[in-house]
Design a protein around this motif. Sequence first.
Motif, short mmCIF file in Angstrom:
data_model
loop_
_atom_site.label_atom_id
_atom_site.label_comp_id
_atom_site.label_asym_id
_atom_site.label_seq_id
_atom_site.Cartn_x
_atom_site.Cartn_y
_atom_site.Cartn_z
N ALA A 236 55.70 86.89 9.24
CA ALA A 236 55.22 87.51 10.48
C ALA A 236 53.89 88.21 10.29
N HIS B 281 63.84 91.94 16.46
CA HIS B 281 62.68 91.37 15.79
C HIS B 281 61.56 90.93 16.73
N ARG C 238 54.43 79.21 7.56
CA ARG C 238 53.18 79.70 8.16
C ARG C 238 52.28 78.54 8.56
N CYS D 135 53.08 87.12 17.15
CA CYS D 135 53.91 86.23 16.34
C CYS D 135 55.14 86.99 15.87
N TYR D 136 56.31 86.46 16.13
CA TYR D 136 57.55 87.12 15.76
C TYR D 136 58.34 86.20 14.83
N ALA D 137 59.02 86.77 13.86
CA ALA D 137 59.84 86.01 12.92
C ALA D 137 61.28 86.51 12.99
N ARG E 198 60.84 87.09 5.89
CA ARG E 198 60.45 87.37 7.27
C ARG E 198 59.13 88.13 7.37
N ALA F 89 50.37 87.14 12.29
CA ALA F 89 49.81 88.07 13.28
C ALA F 89 48.32 88.27 13.06
#
Length: 703
Positions: A182, A344, A148, A193-195, A178, A186
Amino acid sequence: MTRSVYVTGIDRGDGRQVVELGVMELLTRHVDRVGVFRPLMHDGPDRLYELLRARYRLTQPSESVYGIGYDEAATLQAERGTDELVAELVTRFHAVARDYEYVLVLGSDYAATSLPDELHLNARLANEFGAAVITVVGGQDQSAESVRSEARNAYRAYQAHGCDVVALVVNRTDPADRAEIAGPLAEQLPVPCYALPEDGSLSAPTVRQVVHALGAEVLLGDDSGLARDVRDFVFGGAMLPTFLPALTEGALVVTPGDRADLIIGALAAHTAGSPPIAGVLLTLDARPGPDILALASRLAPGTPVISVPGGSFPTAAELFALEGKLSATVPRKAETALGLFERHVDTAELTDRISVARSSRVTPMMFEHELLERSRSRRRRVVLPEGTEERVLRAADVLLRRDVCDLTLLGDEDAVRKRATDLGIDLSGAQITDPHTSPLRERFAELYAKLRAHKGVSYELAYDIVADVSYFGTLMVQEGLADGMVSGAVHSTAATIRPAFEVIKTAPGAQIVSSVFFMCLADRVLVYGDCAVNPDPNAEQLADIAIQSAATAAKFGVAPKIAMLSYSTGTSGSGADVDKVRRATELVRERRPDLPVEGPIQYDAAVDAAVAATKLPDSQVAGQATVLIFPDLNTGNNTYKAVQRSAGAVAVGPVLQGLRKPVNDLSRGALVQDIVNTVAITAIQAQARPGAPAAPAEKAPNA
């Protein structure tokens, strides 16, 4: 103005190729002409671009894809400054942008370069190109908190350089972390934001990659075997009883070449499926004798046995340094990567963020993409009766990796799994049911005997009939244990659709069952009917085919304009064949006055505006027809095949219409992509049926 998106990162090892491939998939769904530009390049082959070129049929000249080599760029920057380097790259970018509606820019990879402050250079180029920026951060072997922090810093770094950051992707995260990555990102950052979790099959090298990396000699093995993923390494030195329990699924067995007992034991375990291995690597340049190799070849056909001159220790060091790469030679890894991206990443949101406007044309690739996207949106279960056929298994592999729908394959479970293992295909996401031993067989026999009692079918006869995979699959659909069926890769059309006529029967309002092909030409999609089922329909049946075909076209995004084809246009000809088409046209107008229809009309007048202007200048259909109805099967079948072969069109179908539930037939010459498309169409047809939820997996028992 040409739009562009710049995919970039902050360090090497972020697995950015998954994101670049996913973004290219999004672009080609909506845009006809997509260009690719890589500002900085390494010497040697560009695996990702070769994959993009092959997969998306790019015609862009290779020399326009690349800007400047890293060494040349470092020299130019050192001698003439960053501004000169940027100016040169901007000039080369605009040379690409002039010819394309959208350009995907592949940022530098931070791998063994001598360029100072590579992040700043990527940011500067993105700004000069006027490109939206997608920032990728690698999360491998890091805690959620560390990932992060790195992601926030990456976003701020590109934002501080004035970039239009539209999304951030954290890739290769621990699957367990995950959501923990994420969710907070966000909330903390003003962009999506994508994980994406780490997927071991993407980082696993194939046996073929091992061969190339180690300079190994292939003693045994076919292309399918060499394409298997190497998921583990097992080093053989112990005696066989101790060695066999150490084997793992997908392992490459590494053993001295004089240990014939371990070689044969590993291959025997593979054949027994306990467990299936990737292959055997022999060290010390020692090779088994011809008798052992012959036995190995018969024991596990296609399974690779390869040899290297080095010992086990140096070989192990090289093996552990290997990592799988996306490339055109391993298409299933691309399918895995796309499935990961699409599961995802909110693709609709990202499409909007990068400002992709849909092209006015519908290309074959756009049509195929749309099929997969729509089938994925509301999952359905499709049964594939031909569970041991190679093309069906390869199509199932694509469908499962892309997360398109749920699948049930029919056949002896051991035979299906062994065939899949030999092909390097993972069927863990599919059901496998054996009609001969399934507990459903008795239930289906009772149902079929009841349905066909008027034909004298007894329970005993029905019990034998329903063990046939086509009947068993059809009954699964009838009973709601599957939402649709696709067959015909090795079965005749009659064998595929006869059970549907007997069990599922025609839908309310449909006089007959008919078919269409979606003909994907270079610049449009046309619907041809009927090219597969009805030999010589009368006027009433022809009208029904036209109405059904118009409904099918509309369901798949093709605005129906119906041309009732004949050898005569308008009132220029006469005779029984022309009169039949004329009467069918009148019936379509009577039954569906809302549908634009023209007939009788010749093919050229139906699709060519210049011909139409001469023959039928006042027609709303002539010159722009999208649904073409042939007067008989002979004409339709030959025309679709002539257009397919001569014009290079992609023919998707036949798609059956008029049944209560979807069952579709394949050509026995169907390619893997044809099967994938037909399954997707079947799933979409099932979505359109009211009150048709997909059967839960636990309610469709395995054998």
